[in-house]
Design a protein around this motif. Structure first.
Motif, PDB file in Angstrom:
ATOM      1  N   SER A  55       0.831  -1.208   0.000  1.00 45.55           N
ATOM      2  CA  SER A  55       0.000   0.000   0.000  1.00 45.55           C
ATOM      3  C   SER A  55       0.862   1.252   0.000  1.00 45.55           C
ATOM      4  O   SER A  55       0.585   2.217  -0.724  1.00 45.55           O
ATOM      5  N   ARG A  56       1.918   1.249   0.829  1.00 46.71           N
ATOM      6  CA  ARG A  56       2.815   2.412   0.880  1.00 46.71           C
ATOM      7  C   ARG A  56       3.524   2.611  -0.452  1.00 46.71           C
ATOM      8  O   ARG A  56       3.691   3.733  -0.932  1.00 46.71           O
ATOM      9  N   HIS A  57       3.937   1.491  -1.048  1.00 44.45           N
ATOM     10  CA  HIS A  57       4.614   1.568  -2.349  1.00 44.45           C
ATOM     11  C   HIS A  57       3.678   2.148  -3.410  1.00 44.45           C
ATOM     12  O   HIS A  57       4.069   3.030  -4.181  1.00 44.45           O
ATOM     13  N   LYS A  58       2.446   1.668  -3.440  1.00 47.84           N
ATOM     14  CA  LYS A  58       1.467   2.154  -4.414  1.00 47.84           C
ATOM     15  C   LYS A  58       1.224   3.649  -4.226  1.00 47.84           C
ATOM     16  O   LYS A  58       1.215   4.422  -5.203  1.00 47.84           O
ATOM     17  N   ALA A  59       1.066   4.097  -2.990  1.00 48.64           N
ATOM     18  CA  ALA A  59       0.831   5.521  -2.714  1.00 48.64           C
ATOM     19  C   ALA A  59       2.035   6.359  -3.135  1.00 48.64           C
ATOM     20  O   ALA A  59       1.886   7.443  -3.714  1.00 48.64           O
ATOM     21  N   SER A  60       3.225   5.853  -2.855  1.00 52.47           N
ATOM     22  CA  SER A  60       4.444   6.564  -3.230  1.00 52.47           C
ATOM     23  C   SER A  60       4.559   6.691  -4.744  1.00 52.47           C
ATOM     24  O   SER A  60       4.910   7.758  -5.273  1.00 52.47           O
TER      25      SER A  60
END
Length: 199
Positions: A6-11
Motif C-alpha cells: 500500500s505504501r509503495h502504491k501511494a508513493s
C-alpha cells in the motif's frame, strides 16, 4: 494488500503525479545546449551515444574533434560511413605532445571554420564540439566567437560541448550541464586504456 504494498502504491502514485505535471509544463520546442564536463570519464562517449541516437532517426549530425582526432575512435569507425554524419578533426593530437602554441592555434582556427559552418546550417540537427573547452582554456579560440556562433545557430539545432573545466559563460548559457565526477580511474593505477572500451 500488505502495508508495504500500500505504501509503495501511494508513493508511486505521488511520483506519477509529479512526473505528469512536469511533462505537461514542458511545452517549449527548440534545440538545446548540452555540456558534458568534469574530471570523470565518459564525456565524449556520452556525446557519441547521442550522435548514434540522432542518426538512428535519420537526422544530420556534425562532430568536431578538437583533441582526440588522431586517436583511434571506435564510435567514429562504426558511424563514419553514415551519409548523415560529417566529422571534422583538428588532427594535431594532444597539445602536450605538440608543444607548439602557434601551430595548435592555427589548426584550431581551421577546424573551427568547419564547426562554424555546421553551427550555421539549419539542416544539421546535432553538432558535437568535442573537447572544445581546452581550446578556450589555452586561448586558441575566443569565447565571444564561440558564444556568438551558439547564440545565432538555427533554432532547432542541438549542440553538445564536451571537455573538462567548461567556461563559466558556456555553463551559464547551457540548458543541461552534466558534470562527470571521477571516483576512481584505472589509468591512475597503471592500467592502460583499452581498445573498444576507452576508445
Amino acid at each position: 494488500m500488505s502495508d508495504r504494498d500500500s505504501r509503495h502504491k501511494a508513493s508511486m502514485q505521488k511520483l506519477k503525479t509529479r512526473v505528469d505535471e512536469k511533462v505537461a509544463s514542458a511545452t517549449e520546442q527548440r534545440g538545446l545546449l548540452l555540456i558534458n564536463t568534469g574530471n570523470g570519464k565518459g564525456k565524449t562517449t556520452a556525446a557519441w551515444g547521442t550522435v548514434t541516437r540522432a542518426l538512428g532517426y535519420d537526422y544530420k549530425v556534425g562532430v568536431v574533434q578538437f583533441i582526440k582526432g588522431l586517436w583511434e575512435c571506435g564510435e567514429r569507425n562504426r558511424l563514419e560511413d553514415d551519409a548523415n554524419l560529417q566529422v571534422a578533426i583538428m588532427a594535431t593530437g594532444f597539445t602536450w605532445d605538440t608543444q607548439n602554441r602557434e601551430e595548435d592555434t592555427r589548426a584550431c582556427q581551421e577546424v573551427w571554420q568547419e564547426a562554424a559552418r555546421m553551427l550555421s546550417d539549419p539542416n544539421v540537427y546535432l553538432v558535437v564540439l568535442d573537447e572544445i573547452t581546452y581550446m578556450l582554456k589555452f586561448g586558441y579560440l575566443d569565447i565571444e566567437t564561440v558564444k556568438q556562433a551558439l547564440e545565432n545557430r538555427p533554432h532547432e539545432q542541438t549542440v553538445i560541448i564536451t571537455g573538462r573545466n567548461a567556461h563559466r559563460d558556456l555553463v551559464a548559457m547551457a540548458d543541461t550541464v552534466t558534470e562527470m565526477q571521477e571516483v576512481r580511474h584505472a589509468f591512475n593505477n597503471g592500467i592502460q586504456a583499452r581498445r573498444g572500451i576507452d576508445y
